[in-house]
Design a protein around this motif. Structure first.
Motif, PDB file in Angstrom:
ATOM      1  N   LEU A 175      16.858  73.554   2.319  1.00  0.00           N
ATOM      2  CA  LEU A 175      16.283  74.759   1.738  1.00  0.00           C
ATOM      3  C   LEU A 175      15.036  75.146   2.517  1.00  0.00           C
ATOM      4  O   LEU A 175      14.144  74.321   2.722  1.00  0.00           O
ATOM      5  N   HIS A 176      14.990  76.402   2.937  1.00  0.00           N
ATOM      6  CA  HIS A 176      13.853  76.917   3.699  1.00  0.00           C
ATOM      7  C   HIS A 176      13.509  78.296   3.139  1.00  0.00           C
ATOM      8  O   HIS A 176      14.341  79.207   3.165  1.00  0.00           O
ATOM      9  N   ILE A 177      12.291  78.437   2.610  1.00  0.00           N
ATOM     10  CA  ILE A 177      11.860  79.690   1.981  1.00  0.00           C
ATOM     11  C   ILE A 177      10.629  80.200   2.704  1.00  0.00           C
ATOM     12  O   ILE A 177       9.660  79.461   2.914  1.00  0.00           O
ATOM     13  N   GLU A 178      10.660  81.467   3.105  1.00  0.00           N
ATOM     14  CA  GLU A 178       9.501  82.129   3.688  1.00  0.00           C
ATOM     15  C   GLU A 178       9.063  83.242   2.744  1.00  0.00           C
ATOM     16  O   GLU A 178       9.895  84.029   2.275  1.00  0.00           O
ATOM     17  N   TYR A 179       7.773  83.307   2.492  1.00  0.00           N
ATOM     18  CA  TYR A 179       7.244  84.282   1.523  1.00  0.00           C
ATOM     19  C   TYR A 179       5.919  84.830   2.048  1.00  0.00           C
ATOM     20  O   TYR A 179       5.148  84.100   2.684  1.00  0.00           O
ATOM     21  N   TYR A 180       5.681  86.128   1.791  1.00  0.00           N
ATOM     22  CA  TYR A 180       4.372  86.664   2.143  1.00  0.00           C
ATOM     23  C   TYR A 180       3.871  87.599   1.048  1.00  0.00           C
ATOM     24  O   TYR A 180       4.652  88.221   0.315  1.00  0.00           O
ATOM     25  N   GLU A 181       2.560  87.650   0.920  1.00  0.00           N
ATOM     26  CA  GLU A 181       1.865  88.548   0.006  1.00  0.00           C
ATOM     27  C   GLU A 181       1.024  89.519   0.832  1.00  0.00           C
ATOM     28  O   GLU A 181       0.284  89.100   1.726  1.00  0.00           O
ATOM     29  N   LYS A 182       1.164  90.819   0.519  1.00  0.00           N
ATOM     30  CA  LYS A 182       0.372  91.806   1.233  1.00  0.00           C
ATOM     31  C   LYS A 182      -0.913  92.096   0.470  1.00  0.00           C
ATOM     32  O   LYS A 182      -1.977  91.639   0.822  1.00  0.00           O
ATOM     33  N   ARG A 183      -0.815  92.834  -0.626  1.00  0.00           N
ATOM     34  CA  ARG A 183      -2.018  93.088  -1.421  1.00  0.00           C
ATOM     35  C   ARG A 183      -1.606  93.355  -2.864  1.00  0.00           C
ATOM     36  O   ARG A 183      -0.444  93.597  -3.176  1.00  0.00           O
ATOM     37  N   GLY A 184      -2.589  93.251  -3.767  1.00  0.00           N
ATOM     38  CA  GLY A 184      -2.316  93.477  -5.186  1.00  0.00           C
ATOM     39  C   GLY A 184      -1.835  92.200  -5.853  1.00  0.00           C
ATOM     40  O   GLY A 184      -2.303  91.101  -5.554  1.00  0.00           O
ATOM     41  N   THR A 185      -0.884  92.335  -6.762  1.00  0.00           N
ATOM     42  CA  THR A 185      -0.375  91.180  -7.490  1.00  0.00           C
ATOM     43  C   THR A 185       0.561  90.359  -6.613  1.00  0.00           C
ATOM     44  O   THR A 185       1.141  90.863  -5.649  1.00  0.00           O
ATOM     45  N   ALA A 186       0.706  89.077  -6.959  1.00  0.00           N
ATOM     46  CA  ALA A 186       1.544  88.168  -6.165  1.00  0.00           C
ATOM     47  C   ALA A 186       2.305  87.231  -7.089  1.00  0.00           C
ATOM     48  O   ALA A 186       1.765  86.739  -8.077  1.00  0.00           O
ATOM     49  N   GLN A 187       3.575  86.986  -6.744  1.00  0.00           N
ATOM     50  CA  GLN A 187       4.365  85.980  -7.446  1.00  0.00           C
ATOM     51  C   GLN A 187       5.455  85.471  -6.527  1.00  0.00           C
ATOM     52  O   GLN A 187       5.913  86.169  -5.612  1.00  0.00           O
ATOM     53  N   ALA A 188       5.890  84.233  -6.772  1.00  0.00           N
ATOM     54  CA  ALA A 188       6.977  83.604  -6.024  1.00  0.00           C
ATOM     55  C   ALA A 188       7.661  82.636  -6.974  1.00  0.00           C
ATOM     56  O   ALA A 188       7.056  81.645  -7.389  1.00  0.00           O
ATOM     57  N   ARG A 189       8.939  82.904  -7.312  1.00  0.00           N
ATOM     58  CA  ARG A 189       9.629  82.094  -8.316  1.00  0.00           C
ATOM     59  C   ARG A 189      11.085  81.898  -7.901  1.00  0.00           C
ATOM     60  O   ARG A 189      11.819  82.853  -7.679  1.00  0.00           O
ATOM     61  N   LEU A 190      11.485  80.622  -7.788  1.00  0.00           N
ATOM     62  CA  LEU A 190      12.856  80.269  -7.413  1.00  0.00           C
ATOM     63  C   LEU A 190      13.624  79.831  -8.649  1.00  0.00           C
ATOM     64  O   LEU A 190      13.243  78.870  -9.326  1.00  0.00           O
ATOM     65  N   GLY A 191      14.715  80.526  -8.946  1.00  0.00           N
ATOM     66  CA  GLY A 191      15.522  80.190 -10.116  1.00  0.00           C
ATOM     67  C   GLY A 191      16.995  80.087  -9.778  1.00  0.00           C
ATOM     68  O   GLY A 191      17.425  80.418  -8.673  1.00  0.00           O
ATOM     69  N   TRP A 192      17.775  79.591 -10.749  1.00  0.00           N
ATOM     70  CA  TRP A 192      19.220  79.538 -10.576  1.00  0.00           C
ATOM     71  C   TRP A 192      19.926  79.643 -11.917  1.00  0.00           C
ATOM     72  O   TRP A 192      19.320  79.505 -12.978  1.00  0.00           O
ATOM     73  N   SER A 193      21.212  79.917 -11.853  1.00  0.00           N
ATOM     74  CA  SER A 193      22.071  79.902 -13.036  1.00  0.00           C
ATOM     75  C   SER A 193      23.483  79.582 -12.573  1.00  0.00           C
ATOM     76  O   SER A 193      23.812  79.703 -11.390  1.00  0.00           O
ATOM     77  N   SER A 194      24.310  79.132 -13.506  1.00  0.00           N
ATOM     78  CA  SER A 194      25.703  78.820 -13.214  1.00  0.00           C
ATOM     79  C   SER A 194      26.462  78.872 -14.539  1.00  0.00           C
ATOM     80  O   SER A 194      25.847  79.039 -15.598  1.00  0.00           O
ATOM     81  N   PRO A 195      27.789  78.733 -14.527  1.00  0.00           N
ATOM     82  CA  PRO A 195      28.519  78.706 -15.799  1.00  0.00           C
ATOM     83  C   PRO A 195      28.007  77.649 -16.767  1.00  0.00           C
ATOM     84  O   PRO A 195      28.112  77.825 -17.983  1.00  0.00           O
ATOM     85  N   SER A 196      27.423  76.563 -16.246  1.00  0.00           N
ATOM     86  CA  SER A 196      26.910  75.491 -17.106  1.00  0.00           C
ATOM     87  C   SER A 196      25.388  75.500 -17.228  1.00  0.00           C
ATOM     88  O   SER A 196      24.831  74.678 -17.946  1.00  0.00           O
ATOM     89  N   THR A 197      24.729  76.405 -16.523  1.00  0.00           N
ATOM     90  CA  THR A 197      23.269  76.416 -16.473  1.00  0.00           C
ATOM     91  C   THR A 197      22.738  77.792 -16.829  1.00  0.00           C
ATOM     92  O   THR A 197      23.022  78.756 -16.107  1.00  0.00           O
ATOM     93  N   PRO A 198      21.987  77.929 -17.907  1.00  0.00           N
ATOM     94  CA  PRO A 198      21.357  79.219 -18.190  1.00  0.00           C
ATOM     95  C   PRO A 198      20.329  79.539 -17.113  1.00  0.00           C
ATOM     96  O   PRO A 198      19.790  78.638 -16.469  1.00  0.00           O
ATOM     97  N   LYS A 199      20.059  80.809 -16.928  1.00  0.00           N
ATOM     98  CA  LYS A 199      19.109  81.226 -15.897  1.00  0.00           C
ATOM     99  C   LYS A 199      17.740  80.612 -16.166  1.00  0.00           C
ATOM    100  O   LYS A 199      17.178  80.763 -17.249  1.00  0.00           O
TER     101      LYS A 199
END
Length: 212
Positions: A158-182
């Protein structure tokens, strides 16, 4: 349902609640309501989720939006679940114009199709086993998603690249599947170190992908 014996409840079932007290005294627990919910054959076939032993992902934080130069800070983040709003990830970074790279491995809990999500403000790119699966390098709040087939217990780069420019910022990694709620991908399924069984400095997954 024709269930194995260990799935069947006995005629009388005892339940309780463990309590502790610094004094030598008795405690009384009263349950006002109790119920038994039938389980379907489909639920049984899903099995229990494979819970890993992960510690999170390695995060390298840069004081510019271009992932350039030497990181201002590195740490292991148990989860990628940040809502910084108009603040900074730490005192070493500015509240605007910063970027982050998270690396490690992700481990599936079920063998099935997953939806991987990334809620970002601003841009994000996600690679799974060196394959670009999310590419949203735009300014603004967004939720990017992609569908992948995963195998329970197997680890994926797993390789994640993220950038924030200005103002508010958030970074959230989630998942879901038939057996897993989001939900946010839990720490138990994220690993900050690549699997390298022959200790040659290369992830096993890379060697299998490129060298067989």
């Amino acid at each position: 349902l024709d269930l194995p014996a260990y799935f069947r409840l006995p005629p009388r079932l005892y339940v309780g609640l463990a309590v502790a007290s610094p004094a030598d005294s008795f405690g009384i627990v009263q349950f006002d309501q109790a119920s038994v919910t039938p389980v379907s054959k489909v639920d049984l076939e899903k099995g229990t989720p494979l819970v890993g032993t992960g510690d999170g992902l390695t995060g390298r934080y840069y004081s510019n939006p271009d992932l350039a130069g030497t990181p201002a800070m590195s740490r292991v983040d148990p989860r990628v679940n940040f809502i910084w709003k108009q603040g900074a990830p730490s005192a070493e970074l500015p509240p605007d114009f910063f970027s982050v790279v998270w690396t490690g491995e992700i481990q599936a809990q079920y063998t099935e199709t997953y939806n991987l999500y990334f809620m970002s403000d601003d841009g994000v790119r996600v690679r799974l086993d060196d394959r670009l699966i999310i590419d949203n390098w735009e300014v603004g709040v967004s939720e990017s998603s992609t569908i992948v087939s995963l195998t329970a217990g197997q680890k994926y780069l797993l390789h994640i690249e993220y950038y924030e420019k200005r103002g508010t910022a958030q970074a959230r990694l989630g998942w879901s599947s038939p057996s897993t709620p989001k939900r946010i991908v839990p720490q138990s399924q994220l690993y900050s170190r690549f699997t390298d069984t022959d200790d040659d400095g290369l992830p096993d997954i890379w060697e299998n992908l490129y060298f067989g």
